[in-house]
Design a protein around this motif. Structure first.
Motif, short mmCIF file in Angstrom:
data_model
loop_
_atom_site.label_atom_id
_atom_site.label_comp_id
_atom_site.label_asym_id
_atom_site.label_seq_id
_atom_site.Cartn_x
_atom_site.Cartn_y
_atom_site.Cartn_z
N SER A 84 1.37 1.72 6.93
CA SER A 84 0.45 1.57 5.81
C SER A 84 1.14 0.81 4.70
CB SER A 84 0.00 2.94 5.30
OG SER A 84 -0.82 2.77 4.17
N TYR A 124 -5.62 -4.48 6.70
CA TYR A 124 -5.67 -3.35 5.78
C TYR A 124 -7.06 -3.29 5.15
CZ TYR A 124 -0.62 -3.73 6.28
OH TYR A 124 0.63 -3.81 6.78
N LEU A 144 -9.50 -0.78 2.92
CA LEU A 144 -9.42 0.39 2.06
C LEU A 144 -10.80 0.92 1.70
CD1 LEU A 144 -7.36 2.14 0.45
CD2 LEU A 144 -7.78 0.63 -1.48
N ASP A 163 -7.49 4.42 4.75
CA ASP A 163 -7.41 3.22 5.58
C ASP A 163 -8.54 3.31 6.59
OD1 ASP A 163 -6.84 1.39 7.67
OD2 ASP A 163 -4.74 1.34 7.06
#
Length: 288
Positions: free
Chosen positions: A43, A81, A83, A145
């Motif tokens: 992460s 990634y 979010l 995530d």
């Protein structure tokens, strides 16, 4: 005779160690299979600074990114990634919906979570927004995530039963500072996109003059003064002159193996005693 006894003892010890190793490996594999041990993917998130801010008499939740890689505010194929921002209260959990044009969250950026018409929304600018009072009771902010389904950050936000909060001012850079990021511009568009890493150890320079534009020709520039980017590619120059107005130029020194700097080779601007012009942010350099 003694040698045969020693050899027999060594064989017994070796057998015991082998059996113990097999048992330990079996326990580890079983724990992973049944979810007792969870192998978490990498992460790139660094916990943000979270505050409650006041705007036009209402409260919003402020998130300031202190580092890490940029993340898109959605999930999808090919996105490294992604979010998701969730707000929980006693009634349940709700995902904050990004406003149109708000697509990512990265180092140096601030997002604001506000509440309107029964839902939470995320924006990078509260100017002109109208929104409602945050729901009463304690709130919990969760960052997830979305691709890995991994909780990367969680923070409680204390609120009283009337929906009141302890209000902190919106973060403002200090006067006399210049900040920016040097990053690897993988697609060459001059903007930092998700997955484009900061470049550490790069030399950024500035120089200044207080006579520029007053018939002094060269502007009586100072010598170039150097600084180095941090591990996330960010740099900061502080304690700079801005009273009276001073003019500044900022550049990055290109390293071997790279050929292009975008969006600008040199930034030219001024710092003034005005509270909105006594600092400079976003002086970023995309390197490819």
């Amino acid at each position: 005779m003694q040698n045969r006894k020693d050899a027999g003892v060594n064989e017994v010890i070796a057998s015991i160690l082998m059996v113990a190793l097999v048992i330990v490996l079996a326990i580890i594999i079983g724990s992973i299979v049944f979810g007792v041990i969870v192998i978490q993917p990498k992460s790139a998130y660094i916990p943000p600074r979270v505050e409650v801010v006041n705007y036009s008499g209402q409260q919003a939740i402020s998130l300031y990114s202190r580092g890490g890689d940029p993340a898109v505010l959605d999930k999808g194929d090919g996105v490294q990634y992604a979010l998701g921002i969730y707000v929980e209260n006693t009634s349940g959990s709700s995902r904050a919906t990004p406003d149109p044009g708000v697509k990512s969250f990265g180092p140096g950026q601030t997002l604001y979570i506000y509440y309107r018409n029964g839902e939470y929304r995320a924006t990078d600018n509260l100017t002109g927004k109208t929104f409602d009072k945050l729901p009463p009771g304690p709130l919990t902010l969760r960052l997830v995530d979305e691709n890995a389904r991994l909780l990367v950050y969680k923070e409680g936000i204390g609120m009283g039963g009337e929906g009141t909060v302890t209000v902190s001012p919106t973060p403002t850079p200090s006067c006399g500072t210049i900040t920016g990021i040097v990053f690897n511009d993988l697609n060459g568009n001059g903007q930092r996109d998700p997955g484009e890493p900061g470049l550490s150890g790069w030399t950024v320079q500035y120089r200044y003059s207080k006579n520029l534009g007053q018939g002094s020709g060269s502007g009586d520039w100072s010598a170039w003064i150097s600084g180095t980017t941090g591990s996330d590619g960010a740099y900061t120059f502080s304690s700079l002159l801005y009273q009276p107005t001073h003019f500044y130029e900022v550049r990055v020194l290109l390293q071997q193996g790279y050929t292009t700097i975008k969006p600008q080779l040199v930034y030219s601007f001024k710092l003034t005693p005005n509270e909105n012009e006594c600092y400079a942010t976003g002086k970023d350099f995309g390197i490819s």
